[in-house]
Design an enzyme around this catalytic site. Structure first.
Site, PDB file in Angstrom:
ATOM      1  N   ASP A 151      51.439  35.428  36.354  1.00  8.87           N
ATOM      2  CA  ASP A 151      50.278  36.296  36.187  1.00  8.87           C
ATOM      3  C   ASP A 151      50.272  37.407  37.226  1.00  8.87           C
ATOM      4  O   ASP A 151      50.811  37.264  38.328  1.00  8.87           O
ATOM      5  CB  ASP A 151      48.980  35.497  36.246  1.00  8.87           C
ATOM      6  CG  ASP A 151      48.800  34.709  37.543  1.00  8.87           C
ATOM      7  OD1 ASP A 151      49.806  34.169  38.059  1.00  8.87           O
ATOM      8  OD2 ASP A 151      47.669  34.641  38.049  1.00  8.87           O
ATOM      9  N   HIS A 176      54.584  32.424  40.138  1.00  8.97           N
ATOM     10  CA  HIS A 176      53.550  32.669  39.134  1.00  8.97           C
ATOM     11  C   HIS A 176      53.922  33.862  38.272  1.00  8.97           C
ATOM     12  O   HIS A 176      54.538  34.827  38.738  1.00  8.97           O
ATOM     13  CB  HIS A 176      52.182  32.891  39.801  1.00  8.97           C
ATOM     14  CG  HIS A 176      52.107  34.071  40.718  1.00  8.97           C
ATOM     15  ND1 HIS A 176      51.742  35.335  40.284  1.00  8.97           N
ATOM     16  CD2 HIS A 176      52.318  34.200  42.053  1.00  8.97           C
ATOM     17  CE1 HIS A 176      51.739  36.174  41.311  1.00  8.97           C
ATOM     18  NE2 HIS A 176      52.093  35.515  42.390  1.00  8.97           N
ATOM     19  N   GLU A 196      47.678  32.074  39.589  1.00  8.19           N
ATOM     20  CA  GLU A 196      47.739  32.232  41.042  1.00  8.19           C
ATOM     21  C   GLU A 196      46.871  33.391  41.499  1.00  8.19           C
ATOM     22  O   GLU A 196      46.229  33.314  42.546  1.00  8.19           O
ATOM     23  CB  GLU A 196      49.189  32.456  41.480  1.00  8.19           C
ATOM     24  CG  GLU A 196      49.420  32.256  42.976  1.00  8.19           C
ATOM     25  CD  GLU A 196      49.159  33.494  43.826  1.00  8.19           C
ATOM     26  OE1 GLU A 196      49.057  33.374  45.071  1.00  8.19           O
ATOM     27  OE2 GLU A 196      49.046  34.598  43.260  1.00  8.19           O
ATOM     28  N   HIS A 233      49.917  44.527  44.629  1.00  9.49           N
ATOM     29  CA  HIS A 233      48.526  44.768  44.224  1.00  9.49           C
ATOM     30  C   HIS A 233      48.150  46.252  44.245  1.00  9.49           C
ATOM     31  O   HIS A 233      46.987  46.592  44.022  1.00  9.49           O
ATOM     32  CB  HIS A 233      47.538  43.982  45.093  1.00  9.49           C
ATOM     33  CG  HIS A 233      47.600  42.502  44.891  1.00  9.49           C
ATOM     34  ND1 HIS A 233      46.524  41.671  45.141  1.00  9.49           N
ATOM     35  CD2 HIS A 233      48.598  41.682  44.467  1.00  9.49           C
ATOM     36  CE1 HIS A 233      46.866  40.417  44.887  1.00  9.49           C
ATOM     37  NE2 HIS A 233      48.126  40.409  44.474  1.00  9.49           N
ATOM     38  N   GLU A 272      57.152  34.425  46.661  1.00  8.91           N
ATOM     39  CA  GLU A 272      56.219  35.504  46.971  1.00  8.91           C
ATOM     40  C   GLU A 272      56.913  36.605  47.777  1.00  8.91           C
ATOM     41  O   GLU A 272      57.877  36.352  48.511  1.00  8.91           O
ATOM     42  CB  GLU A 272      55.036  34.970  47.783  1.00  8.91           C
ATOM     43  CG  GLU A 272      54.088  34.088  46.997  1.00  8.91           C
ATOM     44  CD  GLU A 272      53.173  34.868  46.070  1.00  8.91           C
ATOM     45  OE1 GLU A 272      53.323  36.110  45.956  1.00  8.91           O
ATOM     46  OE2 GLU A 272      52.318  34.230  45.435  1.00  8.91           O
TER      47      GLU A 272
END
Length: 377
Positions: free
Chosen positions: A71, A69, A136, A351, A165
């Site tokens: 995003d 992904h 995602e 994150h 990932e």
């Protein structure tokens, strides 16, 4: 110190694009341009403003999907970053920027791996496909989930899939994710009767009514897990009630909870058991369920063997086969019938503020992907 390589350069180009979910910000155009030069056929399977790229090269089986992904999650407080999150910066061998680990480095490593593989091999067995989405980190309704539905309807059947990932724990290649727990969310509204706290016989306190049911939900053993997964867990993430006044019994209590469930339970069985407990306690309630994904597990096979061999060759450690962590788009690809693994950089900073990846890991990750392709195609 490596200050330039194809993988590093592409990672930096991707980070510099402000692709806050679900905005692709031109990342797929950049990747598509690289792939088209190799002869890939590009198809845009977009929906509801979400950009989805399906790119294929070759023909027949096996069909190997490289998925990821573009995003990224919001940055958080900019004043707590040591540099602009969308201006990639290298400090002491570390590349900083939003998406550095999750998962623009993985995408860059995949693209560069395929560039080398195709140029070196020319013809190869089967088909290589890229499935890249910009949905995602968000609701994940119109990204990989949507593309899989469209391709299923055409009769497309994948054999293998690698999701880029961030899977590594302490060093690159020390973990390969071979499964994930399912995620089931519940939004519960317990109904009561509002009134003055001084007249308890005239009210129905939804907080009091829910408390015994909550105790039973917390104490319930939903399953005992298995050799691959820990037991299913139930967690409340929010309870909200009250009118803002300390002398008023509220008329409702809102509860948000989540199940992370293993293959010993299903979403249907968990819903049924929760609602049985609520009814047992004679609650009046409204309950909305949101299924983020069923659990999946890739059994030992050619993909795991090839990926583990490649990871150990490059990293020097035998990778742990892991099923923990959150959800990923692998949850939509696995039910499609493919063997699926997740291989990517160290996940410690995903994150977080000052997200980063080791520069030295970028080319090594790309080589892991390349070696895996060589074994299977």
């Amino acid at each position: 110190m490596t200050t330039s390589s194809p993988t590093l350069d592409l990672t930096r180009e991707l980070i510099s694009r402000r692709s806050l979910t679900p905005d692709d910000a031109g990342c797929c155009d950049l990747i598509g341009e690289r792939l088209s030069k190799l002869g890939f056929k590009l198809e845009w399977i977009n929906s509801e403003g979400v950009i989805n790229l399906w790119a294929t090269l070759g023909s027949g089986a096996p069909l190997m999907i490289l998925a990821g992904h573009t995003d990224v999650v919001p940055t958080g407080p900019l004043d707590q970053w040591n540099s602009d999150p969308f201006t990639p910066e290298i400090r002491d061998g570390i590349l900083y920027g939003r998406g550095a680990a999750d998962m623009k480095s993985g995408l860059a490593a995949m693209v560069c791996a395929v560039e080398r593989f195709v140029k070196a091999r020319g013809k190869f067995k089967g088909t290589i496909a890229f499935l890249i989405t910009s949905d995602e980190e968000g609701v994940a309704l119109f990204g990989t989930r949507y593309v899989v539905e469209q391709l299923k309807a055409r009769g497309v059947k994948p054999d293998y899939a690698i999701v880029g990932e961030a899977s590594s724990n302490e060093q690159l290649g020390d973990r390969i994710v071979i499964g994930r727990r399912g995620s089931l969310n519940g939004i519960l509204k317990v109904l009561g009767k509002q009134g003055h706290v001084a007249y308890p016989h005239k009210v129905e306190n939804p907080i009091h009514r829910f408390a015994p049911a909550l105790a039973e939900l917390v104490a319930t053993q939903w399953d005992t897990g298995n050799a691959h997964f820990p037991p299913t867990s139930f967690q409340v993430s929010n309870i909200h009630s009250g009118t803002g006044a300390n002398n008023v019994v509220p008329g409702e209590c809102q509860v948000v909870f989540n199940f992370r469930f293993c293959t010993e339970s299903t979403a249907a069985s968990l819903r049924e058991r929760v609602e049985a407990i609520l009814k047992k306690h004679t609650l009046r309630y409204e309950l909305d369920w949101q299924l983020s994904g069923e659990p999946f597990l890739t059994r030992q096979g050619q993909l795991i063997e090839a990926a583990a061999k490649a990871s150990q060759e490059i990293s020097g450690v035998k990778p742990e086969l892991f099923t923990g962590g959150g959800t990923s788009d692998a949850r939509f690809i696995s039910p499609w019938g493919a063997e699926v693994v997740e291989i990517g950089p160290i996940n410690d900073s995903i994150h977080k503020l000052n997200e980063h990846v080791k520069v030295a890991d970028l080319d090594r990750l790309s080589t892991i992907y390349e070696r895996t392709l060589e074994q299977l195609l």
